[in-house]
Motif scaffolding. Structure first.
Motif, PDB file in Angstrom:
ATOM      1  N   GLU A 144     -18.677  -4.876 -92.118  1.00 49.29           N
ATOM      2  CA  GLU A 144     -18.911  -6.380 -91.772  1.00 49.29           C
ATOM      3  C   GLU A 144     -18.213  -6.251 -90.135  1.00 49.29           C
ATOM      4  OE1 GLU A 144     -18.011  -9.076 -95.333  1.00 49.29           O
ATOM      5  OE2 GLU A 144     -16.713  -7.199 -95.458  1.00 49.29           O
ATOM      6  N   GLU A 145     -17.069  -5.820 -89.871  1.00 49.05           N
ATOM      7  CA  GLU A 145     -16.523  -5.726 -88.865  1.00 49.05           C
ATOM      8  C   GLU A 145     -17.446  -5.180 -87.625  1.00 49.05           C
ATOM      9  OE1 GLU A 145     -11.930  -5.554 -90.390  1.00 49.05           O
ATOM     10  OE2 GLU A 145     -12.976  -3.662 -89.647  1.00 49.05           O
ATOM     11  N   MET A 146     -17.947  -3.958 -88.020  1.00 51.53           N
ATOM     12  CA  MET A 146     -18.726  -3.051 -87.239  1.00 51.53           C
ATOM     13  C   MET A 146     -20.175  -3.767 -86.493  1.00 51.53           C
ATOM     14  SD  MET A 146     -17.953  -0.574 -85.451  1.00 51.53           S
ATOM     15  CE  MET A 146     -16.400  -0.816 -86.213  1.00 51.53           C
ATOM     16  N   SER A 198     -11.681   3.545-102.951  1.00 51.92           N
ATOM     17  CA  SER A 198     -11.745   2.035-103.751  1.00 51.92           C
ATOM     18  C   SER A 198     -12.588   1.103-102.920  1.00 51.92           C
ATOM     19  CB  SER A 198     -10.329   1.667-103.848  1.00 51.92           C
ATOM     20  OG  SER A 198      -9.884   1.634-102.460  1.00 51.92           O
ATOM     21  N   SER A 199     -13.015   1.512-101.804  1.00 51.96           N
ATOM     22  CA  SER A 199     -13.668   0.515-100.892  1.00 51.96           C
ATOM     23  C   SER A 199     -14.726   1.080-100.276  1.00 51.96           C
ATOM     24  CB  SER A 199     -12.715  -0.286 -99.996  1.00 51.96           C
ATOM     25  OG  SER A 199     -11.544  -0.588-100.202  1.00 51.96           O
ATOM     26  N   PRO A 200     -15.988   1.266-100.780  1.00 54.35           N
ATOM     27  CA  PRO A 200     -17.232   1.740-100.069  1.00 54.35           C
ATOM     28  C   PRO A 200     -17.559   1.274 -98.812  1.00 54.35           C
ATOM     29  CG  PRO A 200     -17.334   1.560-102.354  1.00 54.35           C
ATOM     30  CD  PRO A 200     -16.400   0.545-102.181  1.00 54.35           C
ATOM     31  N   TRP A 201     -17.074  -0.027 -98.460  1.00 50.34           N
ATOM     32  CA  TRP A 201     -17.585  -0.684 -97.223  1.00 50.34           C
ATOM     33  C   TRP A 201     -16.671  -0.508 -96.252  1.00 50.34           C
ATOM     34  CZ3 TRP A 201     -15.700  -2.911-101.690  1.00 50.34           C
ATOM     35  CH2 TRP A 201     -14.423  -3.434-101.610  1.00 50.34           C
ATOM     36  N   ARG A 202     -15.570   0.301 -96.600  1.00 52.24           N
ATOM     37  CA  ARG A 202     -14.750   0.684 -95.338  1.00 52.24           C
ATOM     38  C   ARG A 202     -14.600   2.544 -95.052  1.00 52.24           C
ATOM     39  NH1 ARG A 202     -11.289  -2.760 -93.343  1.00 52.24           N
ATOM     40  NH2 ARG A 202     -10.996  -4.747 -94.294  1.00 52.24           N
ATOM     41  N   GLY A 203     -14.803   2.845 -93.992  1.00 52.60           N
ATOM     42  CA  GLY A 203     -14.600   4.313 -93.708  1.00 52.60           C
ATOM     43  C   GLY A 203     -14.815   4.650 -92.283  1.00 52.60           C
ATOM     44  N   VAL A 204     -15.007   5.621 -91.867  1.00 49.52           N
ATOM     45  CA  VAL A 204     -15.423   6.186 -90.730  1.00 49.52           C
ATOM     46  C   VAL A 204     -16.911   5.910 -90.271  1.00 49.52           C
ATOM     47  CG1 VAL A 204     -15.813   8.183 -88.830  1.00 49.52           C
ATOM     48  CG2 VAL A 204     -13.885   8.350 -90.457  1.00 49.52           C
ATOM     49  N   ILE A 205     -17.109   4.986 -89.369  1.00 47.39           N
ATOM     50  CA  ILE A 205     -18.613   4.535 -89.524  1.00 47.39           C
ATOM     51  C   ILE A 205     -19.158   5.253 -88.101  1.00 47.39           C
ATOM     52  CG2 ILE A 205     -20.012   2.377 -88.870  1.00 47.39           C
ATOM     53  CD1 ILE A 205     -17.740   0.872 -90.330  1.00 47.39           C
ATOM     54  N   ILE A 206     -20.439   5.646 -88.084  1.00 48.36           N
ATOM     55  CA  ILE A 206     -21.081   6.226 -87.212  1.00 48.36           C
ATOM     56  C   ILE A 206     -22.501   5.363 -86.778  1.00 48.36           C
ATOM     57  CG2 ILE A 206     -22.123   8.451 -86.459  1.00 48.36           C
ATOM     58  CD1 ILE A 206     -20.635   9.693 -88.953  1.00 48.36           C
ATOM     59  N   GLU A 207     -22.700   4.948 -85.408  1.00 43.97           N
ATOM     60  CA  GLU A 207     -23.837   4.281 -84.941  1.00 43.97           C
ATOM     61  C   GLU A 207     -24.697   5.196 -84.520  1.00 43.97           C
ATOM     62  OE1 GLU A 207     -22.799  -0.095 -84.090  1.00 43.97           O
ATOM     63  OE2 GLU A 207     -21.380   0.999 -83.100  1.00 43.97           O
ATOM     64  N   ILE A 219     -21.968   7.136 -81.611  1.00 43.13           N
ATOM     65  CA  ILE A 219     -20.555   6.544 -81.645  1.00 43.13           C
ATOM     66  C   ILE A 219     -20.024   6.585 -82.803  1.00 43.13           C
ATOM     67  CG2 ILE A 219     -19.675   4.250 -80.678  1.00 43.13           C
ATOM     68  CD1 ILE A 219     -22.136   3.599 -79.411  1.00 43.13           C
ATOM     69  N   ALA A 220     -18.880   7.108 -82.826  1.00 39.95           N
ATOM     70  CA  ALA A 220     -18.210   7.430 -84.214  1.00 39.95           C
ATOM     71  C   ALA A 220     -16.690   6.421 -84.147  1.00 39.95           C
ATOM     72  CB  ALA A 220     -17.711   8.691 -84.373  1.00 39.95           C
ATOM     73  N   HIS A 221     -16.756   5.531 -84.998  1.00 38.69           N
ATOM     74  CA  HIS A 221     -15.475   4.494 -85.029  1.00 38.69           C
ATOM     75  C   HIS A 221     -14.413   4.977 -86.104  1.00 38.69           C
ATOM     76  CE1 HIS A 221     -18.028   1.538 -82.541  1.00 38.69           C
ATOM     77  NE2 HIS A 221     -19.031   2.011 -83.331  1.00 38.69           N
ATOM     78  N   ILE A 253     -24.014  -5.616 -98.257  1.00 43.91           N
ATOM     79  CA  ILE A 253     -22.696  -5.684 -98.341  1.00 43.91           C
ATOM     80  C   ILE A 253     -22.221  -6.139 -99.574  1.00 43.91           C
ATOM     81  CG2 ILE A 253     -20.603  -6.992 -97.435  1.00 43.91           C
ATOM     82  CD1 ILE A 253     -22.038  -6.816 -94.677  1.00 43.91           C
ATOM     83  N   GLN A 254     -22.882  -7.175-100.216  1.00 37.86           N
ATOM     84  CA  GLN A 254     -22.480  -7.621-101.578  1.00 37.86           C
ATOM     85  C   GLN A 254     -22.660  -6.464-102.673  1.00 37.86           C
ATOM     86  OE1 GLN A 254     -24.558 -10.988-103.127  1.00 37.86           O
ATOM     87  NE2 GLN A 254     -23.760 -10.781-105.084  1.00 37.86           N
ATOM     88  N   ALA A 255     -23.702  -5.477-102.260  1.00 33.58           N
ATOM     89  CA  ALA A 255     -23.943  -4.437-103.368  1.00 33.58           C
ATOM     90  C   ALA A 255     -22.850  -3.346-103.246  1.00 33.58           C
ATOM     91  CB  ALA A 255     -25.420  -3.714-103.074  1.00 33.58           C
ATOM     92  N   LEU A 256     -22.470  -3.297-101.771  1.00 27.69           N
ATOM     93  CA  LEU A 256     -21.399  -2.113-101.573  1.00 27.69           C
ATOM     94  C   LEU A 256     -20.242  -2.491-102.338  1.00 27.69           C
ATOM     95  CD1 LEU A 256     -21.846  -1.219 -98.045  1.00 27.69           C
ATOM     96  CD2 LEU A 256     -22.098   0.238 -99.770  1.00 27.69           C
ATOM     97  N   LYS A 257     -19.784  -3.878-102.365  1.00 29.54           N
ATOM     98  CA  LYS A 257     -18.515  -4.327-103.184  1.00 29.54           C
ATOM     99  C   LYS A 257     -18.815  -4.545-104.455  1.00 29.54           C
ATOM    100  CE  LYS A 257     -16.929  -6.473 -98.692  1.00 29.54           C
ATOM    101  NZ  LYS A 257     -16.459  -7.873 -98.289  1.00 29.54           N
TER     102      LYS A 257
END
Length: 332
Positions: A144-146, A198-207, A219-221, A253-257
């Motif tokens: 969501e943040e990204m 525990s939170s599949p919507w959080r992690g190292v994010i790559i665009e 781009i790796a966040h 996002i709802q499905a990820l949570k």
């Protein structure tokens, strides 16, 4: 007399345990760090360290980046104990070339002295700060943040990676009597960071975004607003690109949570979420590997689909390689 003999036997066993325990090296992050080759400690930068303990077994990990060789190296010490006595110590190392400059994550080895062995816990050293247990999960950026404010960005892939430990490369498994090896989920030269899953919507994010000439920016966040970037060796195909405004993001996002997905991912060794274009439609997928359950699972999140589980044979470590032949192959 018999009772006295039995008592004497147990007394001898207790004395042997006490002697063995008193002669244990009592490994710590600091002492194991000294076991890493001096050449590595002098020429490479410590960029992360991780300790985890479960049911008496302990794992100590150190990640290094060599700016001259552009190489990542991970040293792992796995220690099996019984009654605090070391029964077995396994050492492993994996070293991969990387297109990213990880010097920004350089941290002081002196911070390793702040690690304290504990039972059933996790401790992460990242950018000179120590995080414990549930704190670790909270430092990662969220999808969501990204994606906020990037509705018109042109993408090839958007990927989120999570691991149970510090790792890199693809997961490999051994199959059958002949020891055939297959690789799953991962990116060449990317440092995978530890998570509780525990939170599949959080992690190292790559665009994977594109410019007008088709060049792909990777781009790796990482936690703490750390952004690393490189340019892919291949160019984007016009029929593979897409924009966020074409994706039903709220539903994704709802499905990820969802409790169903979170519960399924729990305990996995690696988790990957990705959004790619497949033909005329854009698809969002989740995939995870859980060797303890013998499962390699896939779930198409958008359009909605069921969880598919494939048999996973035997975890055999990590392999430095790209995912498939190029960066445009379907993920997962």
């Amino acid at each position: 007399m018999r009772a006295l003999t039995v008592f004497g036997f147990f007394l001898i066993i207790l004395l042997l345990f006490a002697y063995a325990y008193s002669n244990q090296p009592h490994e710590t992050m600091s002492t194991l760090y000294q076991k890493i080759p001096e050449e590595v400690r002098e020429n490479a930068q410590l960029i992360a360290a991780y300790y985890s303990s479960q049911n008496g077994d302990r794992e100590y990990q150190f990640a290094f980046y060599d700016p001259k060789e552009r190489t990542l190296s991970i040293y792992t010490f796995k220690i099996i104990t019984l009654f605090k006595i070391t029964l077995n110590e396994k050492k492993s190392r994996i070293s991969c070339k990387t297109p990213f400059n990880y010097s920004i994550l350089a941290t002081s080895p002196e911070k390793l002295k702040n690690f304290t062995n504990c039972d059933n816990c996790r401790i992460l050293l990242y950018k000179d700060k120590i995080y414990k247990n549930e704190e670790i999960e909270s430092i990662y950026p969220s999808i969501e943040e990204m994606i906020r404010g990037k509705e018109n960005t042109t993408y090839v892939n958007l990927v989120l990676m999570k691991d149970r430990e510090i790792s890199m490369g693809v997961i490999i498994e051994r199959v059958g009597d002949h020891g055939l090896v297959r690789g799953f989920l991962g990116y060449w030269g990317l440092l995978h960071m530890p998570s509780t899953m525990s939170s599949p919507w959080r992690g190292v994010i790559i665009e994977f975004t594109t410019k007008s000439n088709g060049t792909i920016n990777v781009i790796a966040h990482y936690p703490g607003n750390v952004t690393l970037s490189t340019i892919a060796e291949v160019k984007a195909l016009s029929n593979k690109t897409w924009e966020l405004k074409e994706v039903p993001l709220e539903d994704v996002i709802q499905a990820l949570k969802s409790k169903k997905l979170v519960g399924s991912v729990k305990g996995s060794l690696r988790f990957e979420f990705s959004i790619t274009r497949e033909g005329e439609r854009i698809e969002a997928w989740a995939a995870w590997v859980n060797p303890e359950k013998g499962v390699l699972a896939f779930c198409r999140i958008s359009p909605p689909g069921k969880i598919t589980r494939n048999e996973f044979n035997e975890f055999d470590g990590y392999l430095c390689t790209r995912y498939g032949s190029d960066i445009l192959e379907k993920l997962p």
